[in-house]
Design a protein around this motif. Structure first.
Motif, PDB file in Angstrom:
ATOM      1  N   LYS A 213       2.635  -8.492   5.250  1.00 23.59           N
ATOM      2  CA  LYS A 213       1.401  -9.260   5.173  1.00 23.59           C
ATOM      3  C   LYS A 213       0.239  -8.444   5.713  1.00 23.59           C
ATOM      4  CE  LYS A 213       3.188 -14.004   5.448  1.00 23.59           C
ATOM      5  NZ  LYS A 213       2.393 -14.537   4.339  1.00 23.59           N
ATOM      6  N   GLY A 214      -0.895  -8.564   5.058  1.00 25.48           N
ATOM      7  CA  GLY A 214      -2.068  -7.806   5.482  1.00 25.48           C
ATOM      8  C   GLY A 214      -2.669  -7.033   4.327  1.00 25.48           C
ATOM      9  N   THR A 215      -3.960  -6.814   4.384  1.00 30.46           N
ATOM     10  CA  THR A 215      -4.697  -6.176   3.294  1.00 30.46           C
ATOM     11  C   THR A 215      -5.137  -4.771   3.656  1.00 30.46           C
ATOM     12  OG1 THR A 215      -5.515  -8.315   2.513  1.00 30.46           O
ATOM     13  CG2 THR A 215      -6.743  -6.374   1.813  1.00 30.46           C
ATOM     14  N   MET A 216      -4.949  -3.834   2.724  1.00 25.75           N
ATOM     15  CA  MET A 216      -5.453  -2.477   2.859  1.00 25.75           C
ATOM     16  C   MET A 216      -6.841  -2.417   2.215  1.00 25.75           C
ATOM     17  SD  MET A 216      -2.741  -1.045   4.188  1.00 25.75           S
ATOM     18  CE  MET A 216      -2.414  -2.645   4.907  1.00 25.75           C
ATOM     19  N   THR A 217      -7.794  -1.780   2.889  1.00 26.97           N
ATOM     20  CA  THR A 217      -9.142  -1.625   2.344  1.00 26.97           C
ATOM     21  C   THR A 217      -9.537  -0.155   2.378  1.00 26.97           C
ATOM     22  OG1 THR A 217      -9.815  -3.823   3.144  1.00 26.97           O
ATOM     23  CG2 THR A 217     -11.566  -2.281   2.560  1.00 26.97           C
ATOM     24  N   LEU A 218      -9.864   0.385   1.210  1.00 29.54           N
ATOM     25  CA  LEU A 218     -10.319   1.766   1.097  1.00 29.54           C
ATOM     26  C   LEU A 218     -11.754   1.765   0.593  1.00 29.54           C
ATOM     27  CD1 LEU A 218      -9.890   4.851   1.055  1.00 29.54           C
ATOM     28  CD2 LEU A 218      -8.999   4.602  -1.279  1.00 29.54           C
ATOM     29  N   GLU A 219     -12.657   2.350   1.373  1.00 31.21           N
ATOM     30  CA  GLU A 219     -14.065   2.434   0.997  1.00 31.21           C
ATOM     31  C   GLU A 219     -14.416   3.882   0.663  1.00 31.21           C
ATOM     32  OE1 GLU A 219     -16.725   0.501   3.783  1.00 31.21           O
ATOM     33  OE2 GLU A 219     -15.061  -0.692   4.570  1.00 31.21           O
ATOM     34  N   LEU A 220     -14.911   4.106  -0.559  1.00 28.51           N
ATOM     35  CA  LEU A 220     -15.424   5.410  -0.965  1.00 28.51           C
ATOM     36  C   LEU A 220     -16.933   5.348  -0.792  1.00 28.51           C
ATOM     37  CD1 LEU A 220     -13.299   6.096  -4.187  1.00 28.51           C
ATOM     38  CD2 LEU A 220     -12.721   6.518  -1.788  1.00 28.51           C
ATOM     39  N   LEU A 221     -17.434   5.932   0.289  1.00 29.75           N
ATOM     40  CA  LEU A 221     -18.808   5.705   0.725  1.00 29.75           C
ATOM     41  C   LEU A 221     -19.843   6.271  -0.242  1.00 29.75           C
ATOM     42  CD1 LEU A 221     -18.295   6.393   4.526  1.00 29.75           C
ATOM     43  CD2 LEU A 221     -18.128   4.223   3.294  1.00 29.75           C
ATOM     44  N   ALA A 226     -15.408  -0.324  -2.752  1.00 30.18           N
ATOM     45  CA  ALA A 226     -14.341  -0.764  -1.848  1.00 30.18           C
ATOM     46  C   ALA A 226     -13.172  -1.249  -2.696  1.00 30.18           C
ATOM     47  CB  ALA A 226     -14.838  -1.866  -0.931  1.00 30.18           C
ATOM     48  N   TYR A 227     -11.983  -0.755  -2.373  1.00 28.58           N
ATOM     49  CA  TYR A 227     -10.748  -1.156  -3.056  1.00 28.58           C
ATOM     50  C   TYR A 227      -9.865  -1.890  -2.048  1.00 28.58           C
ATOM     51  CZ  TYR A 227     -12.106   2.579  -6.346  1.00 28.58           C
ATOM     52  OH  TYR A 227     -12.777   3.375  -7.226  1.00 28.58           O
ATOM     53  N   THR A 228      -9.242  -2.964  -2.467  1.00 34.02           N
ATOM     54  CA  THR A 228      -8.308  -3.681  -1.585  1.00 34.02           C
ATOM     55  C   THR A 228      -6.992  -3.939  -2.305  1.00 34.02           C
ATOM     56  OG1 THR A 228      -9.164  -5.863  -2.243  1.00 34.02           O
ATOM     57  CG2 THR A 228     -10.164  -4.830  -0.302  1.00 34.02           C
ATOM     58  N   TRP A 229      -5.906  -3.976  -1.526  1.00 34.56           N
ATOM     59  CA  TRP A 229      -4.589  -4.301  -2.069  1.00 34.56           C
ATOM     60  C   TRP A 229      -3.651  -4.672  -0.935  1.00 34.56           C
ATOM     61  CZ3 TRP A 229      -6.388   0.701  -1.557  1.00 34.56           C
ATOM     62  CH2 TRP A 229      -5.621   1.593  -0.812  1.00 34.56           C
ATOM     63  N   THR A 230      -2.504  -5.219  -1.290  1.00 34.93           N
ATOM     64  CA  THR A 230      -1.432  -5.546  -0.343  1.00 34.93           C
ATOM     65  C   THR A 230      -0.184  -4.790  -0.765  1.00 34.93           C
ATOM     66  OG1 THR A 230      -2.329  -7.748   0.049  1.00 34.93           O
ATOM     67  CG2 THR A 230      -0.041  -7.398   0.657  1.00 34.93           C
ATOM     68  N   ASN A 231       0.539  -4.228   0.184  1.00 34.72           N
ATOM     69  CA  ASN A 231       1.730  -3.434  -0.122  1.00 34.72           C
ATOM     70  C   ASN A 231       2.855  -4.291  -0.690  1.00 34.72           C
ATOM     71  OD1 ASN A 231       0.713  -0.901   0.676  1.00 34.72           O
ATOM     72  ND2 ASN A 231       1.188  -1.301   2.822  1.00 34.72           N
ATOM     73  N   PRO A 232       3.798  -3.677  -1.421  1.00 32.48           N
ATOM     74  CA  PRO A 232       4.913  -4.433  -2.004  1.00 32.48           C
ATOM     75  C   PRO A 232       5.929  -4.872  -0.956  1.00 32.48           C
ATOM     76  CG  PRO A 232       5.235  -2.091  -2.371  1.00 32.48           C
ATOM     77  CD  PRO A 232       3.865  -2.240  -1.756  1.00 32.48           C
ATOM     78  N   MET A 233       6.833  -5.739  -1.375  1.00 35.08           N
ATOM     79  CA  MET A 233       7.948  -6.147  -0.526  1.00 35.08           C
ATOM     80  C   MET A 233       8.913  -4.973  -0.365  1.00 35.08           C
ATOM     81  SD  MET A 233       7.623  -9.475   0.190  1.00 35.08           S
ATOM     82  CE  MET A 233       9.235 -10.233   0.373  1.00 35.08           C
ATOM     83  N   CYS A 234       9.627  -4.979   0.748  1.00 35.40           N
ATOM     84  CA  CYS A 234      10.613  -3.930   1.007  1.00 35.40           C
ATOM     85  C   CYS A 234      11.920  -4.583   1.422  1.00 35.40           C
ATOM     86  CB  CYS A 234      10.118  -2.994   2.107  1.00 35.40           C
ATOM     87  SG  CYS A 234      11.261  -1.662   2.525  1.00 35.40           S
ATOM     88  N   CYS A 235      13.043  -4.056   0.946  1.00 30.38           N
ATOM     89  CA  CYS A 235      14.352  -4.611   1.288  1.00 30.38           C
ATOM     90  C   CYS A 235      15.307  -3.488   1.679  1.00 30.38           C
ATOM     91  CB  CYS A 235      14.924  -5.379   0.103  1.00 30.38           C
ATOM     92  SG  CYS A 235      16.406  -6.318   0.505  1.00 30.38           S
ATOM     93  N   VAL A 236      15.978  -3.654   2.819  1.00 28.19           N
ATOM     94  CA  VAL A 236      17.018  -2.718   3.261  1.00 28.19           C
ATOM     95  C   VAL A 236      18.370  -3.376   3.019  1.00 28.19           C
ATOM     96  CG1 VAL A 236      17.929  -1.348   5.170  1.00 28.19           C
ATOM     97  CG2 VAL A 236      15.476  -1.812   5.031  1.00 28.19           C
ATOM     98  N   ILE A 254      -4.705  -3.896  -7.186  1.00 28.08           N
ATOM     99  CA  ILE A 254      -5.780  -3.140  -6.550  1.00 28.08           C
ATOM    100  C   ILE A 254      -7.092  -3.532  -7.217  1.00 28.08           C
ATOM    101  CG2 ILE A 254      -6.628  -0.840  -5.963  1.00 28.08           C
ATOM    102  CD1 ILE A 254      -3.749   0.170  -6.455  1.00 28.08           C
ATOM    103  N   VAL A 255      -8.059  -3.940  -6.424  1.00 29.09           N
ATOM    104  CA  VAL A 255      -9.335  -4.425  -6.952  1.00 29.09           C
ATOM    105  C   VAL A 255     -10.466  -3.512  -6.508  1.00 29.09           C
ATOM    106  CG1 VAL A 255     -10.968  -6.360  -7.007  1.00 29.09           C
ATOM    107  CG2 VAL A 255      -8.505  -6.806  -6.866  1.00 29.09           C
ATOM    108  N   ASN A 256     -11.287  -3.084  -7.470  1.00 30.79           N
ATOM    109  CA  ASN A 256     -12.530  -2.382  -7.167  1.00 30.79           C
ATOM    110  C   ASN A 256     -13.620  -3.449  -7.102  1.00 30.79           C
ATOM    111  OD1 ASN A 256     -15.037  -1.016  -7.310  1.00 30.79           O
ATOM    112  ND2 ASN A 256     -14.160   0.673  -8.489  1.00 30.79           N
ATOM    113  N   HIS A 257     -14.098  -3.736  -5.902  1.00 30.38           N
ATOM    114  CA  HIS A 257     -15.015  -4.858  -5.715  1.00 30.38           C
ATOM    115  C   HIS A 257     -16.421  -4.577  -6.236  1.00 30.38           C
ATOM    116  CE1 HIS A 257     -12.319  -7.456  -3.320  1.00 30.38           C
ATOM    117  NE2 HIS A 257     -11.771  -6.300  -2.969  1.00 30.38           N
TER     118      HIS A 257
END
Length: 475
Positions: A213-221, A226-236, A254-257
């Motif tokens: 849970k949680g959002t990644m935000t990448l800003e290309l100044l 600004a791009y945002t996304w959430t990582n995929p599920m992981c299973c061990v 991934i969204v380019n706002h």
């Protein structure tokens, strides 16, 4: 006569102590090198500076991976089916010698992709490289079956890599629920990358599922994007019996706002016969939902981009020449009834003619299996050179005695130190409760992500001014 290493401001030089009767005289040799050529304005020691002025990071851990053969995770987890694991104390032997905050910093291993995105003039081209970066950020999890240490409340981690043009600071901002916030920024003010992560772990009998849970935000100044996304599920898989293996699955959007462009990536579950293991497929669409590019590959290997029409023509040709008549039903592997044995990887990525390579994983060192399956980048993250502790916040992960002991192969000391630190944390919580005090974060505060409108932990600045006088004593 003795030569002694002396640090004076930014310089390192050697002094020769020459005894004259009861007195001493210092003879200075010329400065050998600038104390931090690599980080210049920021007093951060990373790696070891050799005589040629280049930085050398360590290539192995101080000790090999601790054996888990004599320990049974079943004895701990058999009463925890369906429960969240963040509140369950696990023996240190099932850890890897990194804090979760250090694990987060592994998102930055392929920072060159962000720099490439900054240099591109066309938004679709930038989006496909950002998509490759989002995939590369989870690539280090491949075969990493050890659990990172839970960060203590107030724990921090900083990382500056001038060779890759960024610096990063992260902080454990909440203990229950466990929330880790991070902020990375370009040293040349080209980008910012930040987010807060609330990992939810659940045990399902044969496997452990992690929901990031949680959002990644990448800003290309430069591009004001600004791009945002959430990582995929992981299973061990095969927590109780058999060889441990990992899969990622789920849809990442991934969204380019600024432009309204989207990249929709499908991390495919392995399925009954493992044909989809590690595969990622998706597409880039503009704000009118017209498909512009197709993205495909494996999160463990590489990612490619190809024109949508070329991709569709290739698929039609493949079908006519005897390809699969229909797709197998995709299943959520963590909930599947079949055996959890890891399927053989059927093939490497088949490259469609006309495709462009976006990213390829960095090969791991030959001894990675004896080093908790760490990448070369991960091996360097807990490196602590003499004198470095003076420059770090006293809450930095590198100063944690339990992680340090495990890294050196001392499981008994690691276990006792882990218990001591956890009890110290509980005692501090009881004291705050008694005094009716609220915990106050140091470098991040809860606010609103300006691009998504959602609640997020945002960096307040000031860490690299290096005023650590009010940092808590957590170790």
């Amino acid at each position: 006569m003795v030569w002694t290493c002396v640090e004076e401001g930014w310089w390192i030089y050697w002094t020769k102590d020459v005894e004259y009767g009861a007195g001493r005289q210092e003879e200075k040799r010329r400065p050998q090198r600038r104390f931090m050529d690599v980080v210049k304005e920021d007093m951060q020691m990373v790696g070891v500076i050799k005589e040629d002025g280049r930085v050398r990071w360590r290539k192995k851990l101080p000790a090999e991976m601790i054996s888990r053969n004599n320990f049974s995770v079943w004895n701990i987890l058999k009463k925890c089916i369906g429960m969240e694991l963040s509140k369950i104390a696990m023996p240190v032997v099932f850890n890897e010698p990194l804090s979760f905050l250090q694990r987060i910093s592994e998102y930055m291993e392929h920072t060159h992709l962000i720099h490439k995105a900054c240099s591109l003039s066309e938004s679709t081209d930038r989006m496909q490289v950002v998509a490759a970066f989002a995939v590369s950020a989870v690539a280090s999890q491949w075969e990493r079956t050890g659990k990172p240490f839970n960060p203590l409340l107030g724990e921090t981690y900083e990382l500056t890599r001038e060779d890759q043009g960024y610096r990063l600071i992260s902080e454990q901002v909440s203990h229950h629920p466990p929330i880790s916030a991070f902020h990375a920024e370009s040293l040349k003010e080209e980008f910012k990358f930040h987010g807060s992560i609330y990992p939810k772990l659940k045990f399902w009998g044969k496997s452990v599922e992690a929901e990031p849970k949680g959002t990644m935000t990448l800003e290309l100044l430069k591009h004001k994007e600004a791009y945002t996304w959430t990582n995929p599920m992981c299973c061990v898989h095969n927590i109780i019996l058999g060889k441990l293996w990992i899969e990622q699955y789920g849809t990442v959007e991934i969204v380019n706002h600024r432009t309204g462009d989207k990249c929709v990536l499908n991390f495919k579950p392995c399925g009954m016969f493992g044909k989809e293991l590690h595969k990622v497929e998706g597409h880039i669409q503009d704000k009118s939902k017209k498909k512009r590019r197709v993205i495909y590959g494996k999160w463990t290997e590489c990612m490619y981009s190809v024109d949508t029409k070329v991709y569709e023509a290739y698929k039609k040709s493949e079908k006519k020449s005897g390809g699969e008549a229909k797709k197998l039903k995709q299943e959520q592997s963590c909930e599947a009834e079949e055996a959890d044995e890891m399927p053989d990887v059927q093939e490497t990525v088949t490259v469609i003619p006309g495709s462009a390579l976006l990213w390829r994983i960095t090969p791991r060192p030959a001894h990675s299996a004896q080093m908790y399956n760490f990448t070369s980048f991960a091996i360097t993250l807990n490196e602590l050179e003499p004198g470095m502790e003076r420059l770090l916040a006293p809450t930095d992960c590198r100063l944690r005695p339990d992680i340090r002991a495990m890294e050196h192969g001392d499981i008994d000391l690691a276990s006792s130190e882990k218990e001591r630190l956890e009890e110290k944390q509980r005692a501090a919580r009881r004291e705050r409760s008694r005094d009716e005090e609220e915990w106050s974060t140091r470098w991040f505060q809860l606010g609103t992500n300006p691009h998504t409108g959602a609640e997020d932990w945002l960096y307040t600045g000031g860490y690299f001014d290096r005023n650590f006088t009010d940092c808590p004593n957590i170790y």
